[in-house]
Design an enzyme around this catalytic site. Structure first.
Site, short mmCIF file in Angstrom:
data_model
loop_
_atom_site.label_atom_id
_atom_site.label_comp_id
_atom_site.label_asym_id
_atom_site.label_seq_id
_atom_site.Cartn_x
_atom_site.Cartn_y
_atom_site.Cartn_z
N TYR A 124 19.69 -11.46 -48.27
CA TYR A 124 20.36 -11.79 -49.53
C TYR A 124 19.04 -11.25 -50.37
CZ TYR A 124 17.54 -15.36 -52.61
OH TYR A 124 17.01 -16.22 -53.69
N LYS A 128 18.73 -8.91 -54.12
CA LYS A 128 17.74 -9.02 -54.92
C LYS A 128 16.68 -8.12 -55.43
CE LYS A 128 17.49 -13.80 -55.68
NZ LYS A 128 17.50 -14.13 -57.12
N PRO A 151 9.22 -15.88 -57.69
CA PRO A 151 8.57 -17.24 -57.67
C PRO A 151 8.28 -16.90 -55.90
CG PRO A 151 10.92 -16.75 -57.96
CD PRO A 151 10.84 -16.06 -58.18
N THR A 152 7.45 -17.85 -55.87
CA THR A 152 7.46 -18.44 -54.29
C THR A 152 8.46 -19.54 -54.06
OG1 THR A 152 5.56 -19.61 -54.44
CG2 THR A 152 5.40 -17.35 -53.78
N ASN A 153 8.32 -20.25 -52.75
CA ASN A 153 8.57 -21.10 -52.59
C ASN A 153 9.11 -22.24 -53.78
OD1 ASN A 153 10.70 -22.96 -50.55
ND2 ASN A 153 9.36 -21.85 -49.56
N TRP A 189 11.83 -28.58 -37.39
CA TRP A 189 13.07 -26.88 -37.46
C TRP A 189 11.61 -25.90 -37.04
CZ3 TRP A 189 17.17 -24.95 -40.82
CH2 TRP A 189 17.67 -25.99 -41.07
N ARG A 196 3.45 -21.44 -45.87
CA ARG A 196 4.28 -20.45 -46.97
C ARG A 196 3.93 -20.99 -48.06
NH1 ARG A 196 7.24 -18.78 -43.65
NH2 ARG A 196 9.17 -18.81 -42.92
N ASP A 256 11.38 -19.91 -37.66
CA ASP A 256 10.67 -20.08 -37.78
C ASP A 256 11.25 -19.59 -39.46
OD1 ASP A 256 8.66 -21.80 -36.34
OD2 ASP A 256 7.55 -20.33 -35.44
P1 GDP Z 1 12.27 -19.07 -46.11
O1 GDP Z 1 10.71 -19.68 -46.84
O2 GDP Z 1 12.22 -18.45 -46.68
O3 GDP Z 1 12.11 -19.14 -44.89
O4 GDP Z 1 13.02 -20.08 -46.18
P2 GDP Z 1 12.26 -22.35 -45.69
O5 GDP Z 1 12.27 -22.71 -47.91
O6 GDP Z 1 13.97 -22.96 -45.58
O7 GDP Z 1 11.19 -22.40 -45.21
C1 GDP Z 1 11.78 -22.04 -43.94
C2 GDP Z 1 10.79 -22.77 -43.10
O8 GDP Z 1 10.60 -24.11 -42.50
C3 GDP Z 1 10.65 -22.03 -41.38
O9 GDP Z 1 9.63 -21.92 -40.62
C4 GDP Z 1 11.19 -23.08 -40.92
O10 GDP Z 1 11.47 -23.29 -39.87
C5 GDP Z 1 10.38 -23.76 -40.99
N1 GDP Z 1 11.22 -25.18 -41.61
C6 GDP Z 1 10.95 -26.77 -40.66
N2 GDP Z 1 11.75 -27.83 -40.86
C7 GDP Z 1 12.82 -27.09 -41.07
C8 GDP Z 1 13.83 -27.38 -42.54
O11 GDP Z 1 14.09 -28.77 -42.21
N3 GDP Z 1 15.25 -26.89 -42.96
C9 GDP Z 1 14.10 -25.36 -43.46
N4 GDP Z 1 14.73 -24.92 -44.28
N5 GDP Z 1 13.10 -25.29 -43.22
C10 GDP Z 1 12.01 -26.21 -41.93
#
Ligand code: GDP
Length: 310
Positions: A124, A128, A151-153, A189, A196, A256
């Protein structure tokens, strides 16, 4: 035009399409779309290109080929076809995932290409990054006002609440709902320690409109309030808002992802010093209320048998 970000652009000023109408991975379909726009009574002032194949850490690790191919094709087609059809102004969406894994923090717009991205989402990220290259190249060769935002999350209404492949906030909201309704433990997870930065889709909508009309630099612009929060703290907020009283379990077999990706928002602050970002707690409350009121029709909840979900 109808996803998490696209749904922010409403009213008569916008013509919007969904992936059901135009599969943007197909060059011919993208060309037909721009051709058709010529016959619209209103003049096309610019394009906000929000289309992408996106997902959280789960989706990114499972569908590596698709995340690469779909995004490369979508971006390459949209940007090239916009140019061919004389679009002078375009905003493209990157992500803080594009940044190198091993780089000096905070992340600034200058650091995108300084090293390999994190292993969990490199297809990804590289796709991008190529959009950033395409935009820079088109600016130089064709003198177009094309630019990218980082953008961030992003979270908010109309998100994809798929538990396996969605981003962390919609996944957690959906899982907490199931845990509460089915009286089961809530499983999170990873370790909860990653940090974040979250941004509400409404803020993204307002900032993107500003970028379309006012920003004209080769470098992308980071959209963030630059406030980090741990996954653990976010889980606590969701549990409180959703009034979940059951057990919380941490699944250390799940990834993670990147530990942190702290952004530097100096540039957007310089341009818009008074912009008020939606506080996370407030935005989460609104998103959760919307999710609960629309559960049956929300993306990612269909066919979910909450009593048999593991
Ligand atoms: P990222 O910011 O690109 O890594 O994507 P995500 O929005 O999926 O965020 C991931 C982070 O959230 C990691 O640290 C995961 O371990 C944590 N996390 C905890 N529970 C969950 C879950 O149910 N789904 C996802 N996607 N992430 C989770």
């Amino acid at each position: 035009g109808y996803g998490l970000v696209g749904s922010q652009f409403t009213g008569d000023d916008y013509i919007k399409y969904s992936s059901k109408t135009y599969d943007l991975r197909e060059t011919n379909r993208v060309d037909s779309m721009f051709k058709k726009l010529r016959y619209e009574p209103m003049q096309l002032d610019g394009v906000i290109h929000t289309a992408a194949k996106v997902g959280g850490v789960g989706g990114n690790m499972k569908y590596k080929g698709e995340f690469f191919y779909d995004n490369v094709m979508i971006n390459t087609n949209v940007i090239e076809s916009a140019r061919k059809h004389n679009v002078k102004n375009l905003v493209c969406f990157l992500s803080t995932c594009v940044f190198p894994d091993d780089v000096e923090y905070p992340l600034t717009e200058k650091k995108i290409h300084l090293g390999p991205p994190h292993f969990s989402n490199y297809p990804y990220a590289y796709a991008k990054r190529m959009a950033d290259i395409q935009i820079r190249a088109y600016r130089e060769q064709y003198g177009l006002n094309y630019k990218s935002v980082i953008p961030t999350n992003i979270y908010g209404l109309n998100d994809n609440f798929d538990i396996e492949n969605g981003h962390v906030l919609p996944s957690l909201i959906h899982k907490c709902y199931i845990a509460r309704e089915a009286k089961r433990p809530l499983t999170i997870w990873g370790s909860g320690t990653p940090l974040r930065e979250f941004i509400n889709s409404k803020d993204i909508g307002k900032l993107t409109e500003w970028v379309l009309e006012n920003y004209n630099e080769d470098e992308p612009i980071i959209l963030s309030n630059s406030e980090e929060i741990s996954i653990k703290e976010v889980v606590e907020m969701i549990i409180e808002i959703m009034n979940f009283k059951g057990e919380v379990k941490w699944d250390s077999d799940k990834p993670d992802g990147q530990h942190r990706k702290p952004s530097d928002n100096t540039k957007i602050k310089h341009y818009l010093p008074d912009f008020k970002f939606t506080p996370l707690y407030e935005g989460l409350k609104e998103t959760i209320t919307w999710f609960e009121n629309n559960y049956e029709s929300v993306r990612g909840t269909k066919c979910m048998d909450i009593y048999n979900y593991n």
